[in-house]
Structures are given as C-alpha cells and as structure tokens.
Design a protein around this motif. Structure first.
Motif, PDB file in Angstrom:
ATOM      1  N   GLU A  33     150.864  95.157  56.308  1.00 38.57           N
ATOM      2  CA  GLU A  33     151.789  95.192  55.176  1.00 38.57           C
ATOM      3  C   GLU A  33     151.126  94.536  53.971  1.00 38.57           C
ATOM      4  N   ILE A  34     151.344  95.121  52.805  1.00 36.19           N
ATOM      5  CA  ILE A  34     150.705  94.601  51.598  1.00 36.19           C
ATOM      6  C   ILE A  34     151.684  93.966  50.615  1.00 36.19           C
ATOM      7  N   SER A  35     152.979  94.051  50.855  1.00 38.80           N
ATOM      8  CA  SER A  35     153.932  93.566  49.849  1.00 38.80           C
ATOM      9  C   SER A  35     153.813  92.063  49.607  1.00 38.80           C
ATOM     10  N   ARG A  36     153.564  91.285  50.647  1.00 33.03           N
ATOM     11  CA  ARG A  36     153.429  89.834  50.440  1.00 33.03           C
ATOM     12  C   ARG A  36     152.223  89.531  49.551  1.00 33.03           C
ATOM     13  N   ASP A  37     151.146  90.312  49.697  1.00 33.64           N
ATOM     14  CA  ASP A  37     149.976  90.125  48.833  1.00 33.64           C
ATOM     15  C   ASP A  37     150.330  90.404  47.380  1.00 33.64           C
ATOM     16  N   VAL A  38     151.108  91.475  47.147  1.00 28.88           N
ATOM     17  CA  VAL A  38     151.532  91.826  45.791  1.00 28.88           C
ATOM     18  C   VAL A  38     152.426  90.724  45.227  1.00 28.88           C
ATOM     19  N   ILE A  39     153.335  90.207  46.051  1.00 34.66           N
ATOM     20  CA  ILE A  39     154.245  89.136  45.625  1.00 34.66           C
ATOM     21  C   ILE A  39     153.466  87.876  45.267  1.00 34.66           C
ATOM     22  N   LEU A  40     152.529  87.500  46.128  1.00 29.93           N
ATOM     23  CA  LEU A  40     151.746  86.277  45.886  1.00 29.93           C
ATOM     24  C   LEU A  40     150.852  86.425  44.655  1.00 29.93           C
ATOM     25  N   LEU A  62     152.670  98.691  45.099  1.00 32.55           N
ATOM     26  CA  LEU A  62     152.798  98.986  46.526  1.00 32.55           C
ATOM     27  C   LEU A  62     152.310 100.394  46.847  1.00 32.55           C
ATOM     28  N   LEU A  63     152.750 101.360  46.048  1.00 31.82           N
ATOM     29  CA  LEU A  63     152.340 102.742  46.302  1.00 31.82           C
ATOM     30  C   LEU A  63     150.824 102.879  46.186  1.00 31.82           C
ATOM     31  N   GLU A  64     150.254 102.252  45.185  1.00 33.82           N
ATOM     32  CA  GLU A  64     148.797 102.276  45.001  1.00 33.82           C
ATOM     33  C   GLU A  64     148.096 101.698  46.234  1.00 33.82           C
ATOM     34  N   GLY A  65     148.594 100.569  46.728  1.00 31.61           N
ATOM     35  CA  GLY A  65     148.006  99.936  47.909  1.00 31.61           C
ATOM     36  C   GLY A  65     148.179 100.771  49.163  1.00 31.61           C
ATOM     37  N   ARG A  66     149.320 101.398  49.314  1.00 33.17           N
ATOM     38  CA  ARG A  66     149.565 102.219  50.506  1.00 33.17           C
ATOM     39  C   ARG A  66     148.782 103.526  50.452  1.00 33.17           C
ATOM     40  N   LEU A  67     148.596 104.063  49.250  1.00 33.86           N
ATOM     41  CA  LEU A  67     147.726 105.238  49.108  1.00 33.86           C
ATOM     42  C   LEU A  67     146.291 104.880  49.489  1.00 33.86           C
ATOM     43  N   LYS A  68     145.852 103.709  49.057  1.00 31.68           N
ATOM     44  CA  LYS A  68     144.503 103.244  49.403  1.00 31.68           C
ATOM     45  C   LYS A  68     144.384 103.122  50.926  1.00 31.68           C
ATOM     46  N   GLN A  69     145.390 102.549  51.567  1.00 39.74           N
ATOM     47  CA  GLN A  69     145.377 102.441  53.025  1.00 39.74           C
ATOM     48  C   GLN A  69     145.328 103.822  53.680  1.00 39.74           C
ATOM     49  N   PHE A  70     146.090 104.767  53.130  1.00 39.08           N
ATOM     50  CA  PHE A  70     146.121 106.107  53.695  1.00 39.08           C
ATOM     51  C   PHE A  70     144.722 106.723  53.640  1.00 39.08           C
ATOM     52  N   HIS A  71     144.073 106.594  52.487  1.00 35.62           N
ATOM     53  CA  HIS A  71     142.725 107.142  52.335  1.00 35.62           C
ATOM     54  C   HIS A  71     141.721 106.415  53.231  1.00 35.62           C
ATOM     55  N   GLU A  72     141.869 105.108  53.366  1.00 41.48           N
ATOM     56  CA  GLU A  72     141.000 104.355  54.281  1.00 41.48           C
ATOM     57  C   GLU A  72     141.185 104.850  55.715  1.00 41.48           C
ATOM     58  N   GLY A  73     142.397 105.276  56.051  1.00 41.00           N
ATOM     59  CA  GLY A  73     142.690 105.796  57.379  1.00 41.00           C
ATOM     60  C   GLY A  73     141.933 107.074  57.702  1.00 41.00           C
ATOM     61  N   GLU A  74     141.488 107.779  56.674  1.00 42.42           N
ATOM     62  CA  GLU A  74     140.710 109.008  56.902  1.00 42.42           C
ATOM     63  C   GLU A  74     139.379 108.691  57.566  1.00 42.42           C
ATOM     64  N   ASN A  75     138.903 107.461  57.440  1.00 41.90           N
ATOM     65  CA  ASN A  75     137.633 107.054  58.044  1.00 41.90           C
ATOM     66  C   ASN A  75     137.814 106.398  59.414  1.00 41.90           C
ATOM     67  N   CYS A  76     139.042 106.358  59.893  1.00 44.35           N
ATOM     68  CA  CYS A  76     139.323 105.714  61.172  1.00 44.35           C
ATOM     69  C   CYS A  76     138.855 106.612  62.319  1.00 44.35           C
ATOM     70  N   ALA A  77     138.090 106.039  63.226  1.00 44.35           N
ATOM     71  CA  ALA A  77     137.586 106.794  64.380  1.00 44.35           C
ATOM     72  C   ALA A  77     138.495 106.637  65.603  1.00 44.35           C
ATOM     73  N   ALA A  78     139.450 105.728  65.526  1.00 52.16           N
ATOM     74  CA  ALA A  78     140.345 105.487  66.659  1.00 52.16           C
ATOM     75  C   ALA A  78     141.332 106.646  66.814  1.00 52.16           C
ATOM     76  N   PRO A  79     141.827 106.864  68.024  1.00 48.73           N
ATOM     77  CA  PRO A  79     142.798 107.959  68.216  1.00 48.73           C
ATOM     78  C   PRO A  79     144.155 107.685  67.572  1.00 48.73           C
ATOM     79  N   ILE A  80     144.495 106.389  67.402  1.00 50.24           N
ATOM     80  CA  ILE A  80     145.794 106.002  66.831  1.00 50.24           C
ATOM     81  C   ILE A  80     145.561 104.923  65.780  1.00 50.24           C
ATOM     82  N   LEU A  81     146.246 105.058  64.655  1.00 47.35           N
ATOM     83  CA  LEU A  81     146.217 104.058  63.587  1.00 47.35           C
ATOM     84  C   LEU A  81     147.657 103.717  63.229  1.00 47.35           C
ATOM     85  N   PHE A  82     148.005 102.442  63.365  1.00 48.27           N
ATOM     86  CA  PHE A  82     149.359 101.981  63.053  1.00 48.27           C
ATOM     87  C   PHE A  82     149.398 101.405  61.640  1.00 48.27           C
ATOM     88  N   TYR A  83     150.459 101.743  60.913  1.00 53.41           N
ATOM     89  CA  TYR A  83     150.698 101.221  59.570  1.00 53.41           C
ATOM     90  C   TYR A  83     151.945 100.351  59.598  1.00 53.41           C
TER      91      TYR A  83
END
Length: 177
Positions: A33-40, A62-83
C-alpha cells in the motif's frame, strides 16, 4: 507465463496489511500500500491531512503510484503478484466522499485490469485509529461497501474474504485462485 495480479482490498482495519505481510513472508511477491507514504510525504510539506484538504491531489498521487506498481508488475516473473489495494480503490474513496473527478481516473481503472479481487470486510475487534487512519468504524463499514461496489462497477467479480485468522484468510484466497 503470465503473472496473475491479485488485489487485496478493504476498508480501514480489515486486516489487509497483515495479510499482505503474511503472504510476503510466505514467499509471495507483493506490492505494498502506498497511501501512508503519500500521507507522510504531505505531512513533511506541512499538509496535515492531504486526503481531506485536497482529495483530488491526494487521489492523483495514489493513482500515479498504483499505475507505477501496475507497470512494475509487468516485470514480475512470479506466477502470482498480490497488490495491497488497486486503482479502483482511488475512485471508490472519492465516491465515498462525493468528490467529483476527471474521466482519467475511470480510464485508468478500465484500461489496466487485475485478474482477481478479494475484499476484506471491516472487523471491529481489530479496528484501531492512528495518525494516518482517521476514519471511525462506522465510516470503515461504509467505505467497504463503496470499495466492493466500485470494483463491481468496473466489471470485476469481487470475492469477500471471511473474518478469521490470517492463515485462514490466506488459505481461503489461495484456494479461490
């Protein structure tokens, strides 16, 4: 092999963060979760409650951070990625507040899709308020419904995770996927 993107969402004090930490300790790949980082970050800039003072700016960050996470997920080699939360959480919270927002929020939620959505209901026994969590338990219950409806409005089948131990909840999720 395509990585399955699994969102764990829910209102304040539903056990999301504990569940995500457990999954991570079990060796699963997670996006935190990134919201606490944005708040701090806002507090460092002298803004005590950015979400309440400027919900659009907060939501854009938040949307910018979650979009970044989504794009980072494209490089994930694991079978499952939890958000720990997904992009539709952003619009659900703004809907909860009655905040009007640009169509760009909806476009992002429709364009970048997750594979499974699990929602955790509010749980009064574990509910706590702190410096970043200022919602009451009654507000947490309302937010839960906005989150569930928000994801459904984007075409997701939302699976509600029963209250229970972290292990019971993780087992429930893993059996469903």
């Amino acid at each position: 092999m395509k990585t399955k993107r699994i969102v764990i969402t829910g209102g304040p004090s539903s056990g999301k963060t504990s569940l995500i930490k457990y999954l991570e300790n079990e060796g699963y790949q997670v996006m935190h979760e990134i919201s606490r980082d944005v708040i701090l970050e806002a507090k460092k800039e002298g803004i005590d409650q950015l979400f309440l003072d400027n919900p659009i700016l907060f939501s854009e960050k938040l949307l910018e951070g979650r979009l970044k996470q989504f794009h980072e997920g494209e490089n994930c080699a694991a079978p499952i990625l939890f958000y720990d939360r997904g992009m539709p959480d952003v619009t659900a919270y703004m809907d909860y507040l009655g905040t009007h927002y640009s169509e760009n929020f909806n476009k992002a939620c429709l364009q970048y899709k997750y594979d499974e959505i699990f929602v955790l209901p509010p749980w009064e026994e574990i509910y706590e308020q702190d410096n970043e969590r200022y919602e009451s338990f009654e507000q947490a219950e309302k937010i839960f419904h906005f989150l569930k409806n928000g994801y459904e409005n984007y075409g997701y089948k939302v699976i509600e995770v029963p209250v229970g131990s972290i292990k019971e909840r993780v087992d429930f999720i893993l059996k469903k996927i």
